[in-house]
Design a protein around this motif. Sequence first.
Motif, PDB file in Angstrom:
ATOM      1  N   GLU A  66       0.771  -1.436  -0.167  1.00  0.00           N
ATOM      2  CA  GLU A  66      -0.031  -0.161  -0.093  1.00  0.00           C
ATOM      3  C   GLU A  66       0.324   0.772   0.005  1.00  0.00           C
ATOM      4  O   GLU A  66       2.177   1.751   0.898  1.00  0.00           O
ATOM      5  N   THR A  67       0.608   1.995  -0.636  1.00  0.00           N
ATOM      6  CA  THR A  67       0.910   3.460  -1.269  1.00  0.00           C
ATOM      7  C   THR A  67       0.892   4.462   0.279  1.00  0.00           C
ATOM      8  O   THR A  67      -0.659   4.037   0.222  1.00  0.00           O
TER       9      THR A  67
ATOM     10  N   GLU B  68       8.322   7.670  -9.928  1.00  0.00           N
ATOM     11  CA  GLU B  68       7.077   8.366  -8.956  1.00  0.00           C
ATOM     12  C   GLU B  68       8.285   7.820  -7.624  1.00  0.00           C
ATOM     13  O   GLU B  68       8.738   6.789  -7.424  1.00  0.00           O
ATOM     14  N   TRP B  69       8.174   7.953  -6.991  1.00  0.00           N
ATOM     15  CA  TRP B  69       8.873   8.544  -5.227  1.00  0.00           C
ATOM     16  C   TRP B  69       7.709   7.837  -4.751  1.00  0.00           C
ATOM     17  O   TRP B  69       6.553   8.774  -4.649  1.00  0.00           O
ATOM     18  N   ARG B  70       7.906   7.078  -3.676  1.00  0.00           N
ATOM     19  CA  ARG B  70       7.192   6.534  -3.118  1.00  0.00           C
ATOM     20  C   ARG B  70       7.665   6.020  -1.580  1.00  0.00           C
ATOM     21  O   ARG B  70       8.340   5.538  -1.533  1.00  0.00           O
TER      22      ARG B  70
ATOM     23  N   VAL C 139       5.945   2.789   0.581  1.00  0.00           N
ATOM     24  CA  VAL C 139       4.902   2.250   0.530  1.00  0.00           C
ATOM     25  C   VAL C 139       5.207   1.124   2.244  1.00  0.00           C
ATOM     26  O   VAL C 139       5.885   0.955   2.322  1.00  0.00           O
TER      27      VAL C 139
ATOM     28  N   ARG D  50       2.899   6.994   1.087  1.00  0.00           N
ATOM     29  CA  ARG D  50       3.509   8.912   0.371  1.00  0.00           C
ATOM     30  C   ARG D  50       3.641   8.328  -1.469  1.00  0.00           C
ATOM     31  O   ARG D  50       4.343   7.724  -1.393  1.00  0.00           O
ATOM     32  N   SER D  51       3.831   9.646  -1.788  1.00  0.00           N
ATOM     33  CA  SER D  51       4.135   9.636  -3.054  1.00  0.00           C
ATOM     34  C   SER D  51       4.462  11.297  -3.445  1.00  0.00           C
ATOM     35  O   SER D  51       3.729  11.974  -3.045  1.00  0.00           O
TER      36      SER D  51
ATOM     37  N   ASP E  54      12.256  -0.898  -8.867  1.00  0.00           N
ATOM     38  CA  ASP E  54      13.246   0.720  -8.519  1.00  0.00           C
ATOM     39  C   ASP E  54      14.320   0.651  -9.540  1.00  0.00           C
ATOM     40  O   ASP E  54      14.639  -0.019 -10.563  1.00  0.00           O
TER      41      ASP E  54
ATOM     42  N   SER F 198       6.828  -0.282 -12.368  1.00  0.00           N
ATOM     43  CA  SER F 198       6.434  -1.371 -11.366  1.00  0.00           C
ATOM     44  C   SER F 198       8.201  -2.087 -10.397  1.00  0.00           C
ATOM     45  O   SER F 198       8.336  -3.005  -9.849  1.00  0.00           O
TER      46      SER F 198
ATOM     47  N   GLN G 245      11.276   2.966   0.974  1.00  0.00           N
ATOM     48  CA  GLN G 245      11.291   3.828   0.104  1.00  0.00           C
ATOM     49  C   GLN G 245      11.906   3.381  -0.970  1.00  0.00           C
ATOM     50  O   GLN G 245      12.653   2.314  -1.246  1.00  0.00           O
TER      51      GLN G 245
END
Length: 368
Positions: free
Chosen positions: A24-25, A35-37, A39, A27-28, A59, A57, A51
């Motif tokens: 589940e994300t 896209e920084w996330r 999770v 922060r993004s 890194d 999909s 992070q």
Amino acid sequence: MNLSESLAAERFYGAKSEPIEDIETVRSAPAADFEWRVVDVAHGSSHDLYQLLLDDSADALSSERGAKAYLANAASFGEVHGSIKGTTAVPMGAEQSNTNLIVDDNWVLKVFRKLEAGLNPDVELLTQISDCEHVAGVRGYTTTQIDGQDYTLAMMQQRILGGTDGFDLALASPDFGDLSFELGQATRIVHQALAEAFPTQSVPVASVVDKLHAHLDDLLPLAPQLAELEPGIRALYDELSGDSVTVQRVHGDLHLGQTLRTADRWYLIDFEGEPARPLAQRVLPDHVLRDVAGMVRSFGYASAMSSHPEGWESENVTRYLEGYGEINAELLQAYVVDKAAYEVVYEANNRPDNVDIPLGAISKLIKR
């Protein structure tokens, strides 16, 4: 490949023994073409925050484009303390539990992958002992808030130019004794700096014994291989004698791979503590022999993974301890067993083919 599959294959992901059940994300933010996330990863009965910098999909932080994008956008991911500015960023390439980016040739931006609430010990400790000759100074760091709590995202610090990884150096050096002695001296100096910067306290030996037993309690369910060694380990802990010992802030995960050797000195790096321990445990004062034991075990790994002659391990452990100075040999043995038990769990999760290395060390020390 979906995100669960790609994340599980990453070197920095630390729960490979269990399947990922959900991601589940929390922060993004956009970061150039990425896209920084942050999770929330559910596995078994646990949840961990990681992070990521995603390209579809997968890194991409360890790519050159990803490194540049992260540096350029890092200030938008949270709050900046000090400075993390730079013009160029390239991945260092030595992937472990975090990802290091070389910034403008003279700085390293360490991006923390597994996140926990609170100030990361690497930041906390190094900002207070930056004047010590055996550590790299901190330039700045970033944090973000999740559910009202601060999480440390990244830290920028001095790049140690011309440094050689201590483990690589040990693997390649049949004659390592003088360097081991100097490393022992450097470890003592860093411990003295930490003792001056942070409070120390005297605790009963019985509380140390209780802590060792409690750590074993935590490890046993995670590595069935430890079960038949448990009676011998507990007997060793129960034999510890004495009234009290002094505890203080320590490195927490010291081994040869957490050191760099330049032409004139040793540096100790990566002050986060053992990545598998909760942060609340990693920031607690401990005995300095926690670190010494980690280095003793590292000489064992260097011996097991090289073609060094018989006796290399014991010789270098002796030289390291001579450089460090006076120690409690009985307590050191207990901490070495504790460290090896942790290594059993780590290897089971990350490098199953190596699990016999720490198992063999425990067997020798408990005289099975």
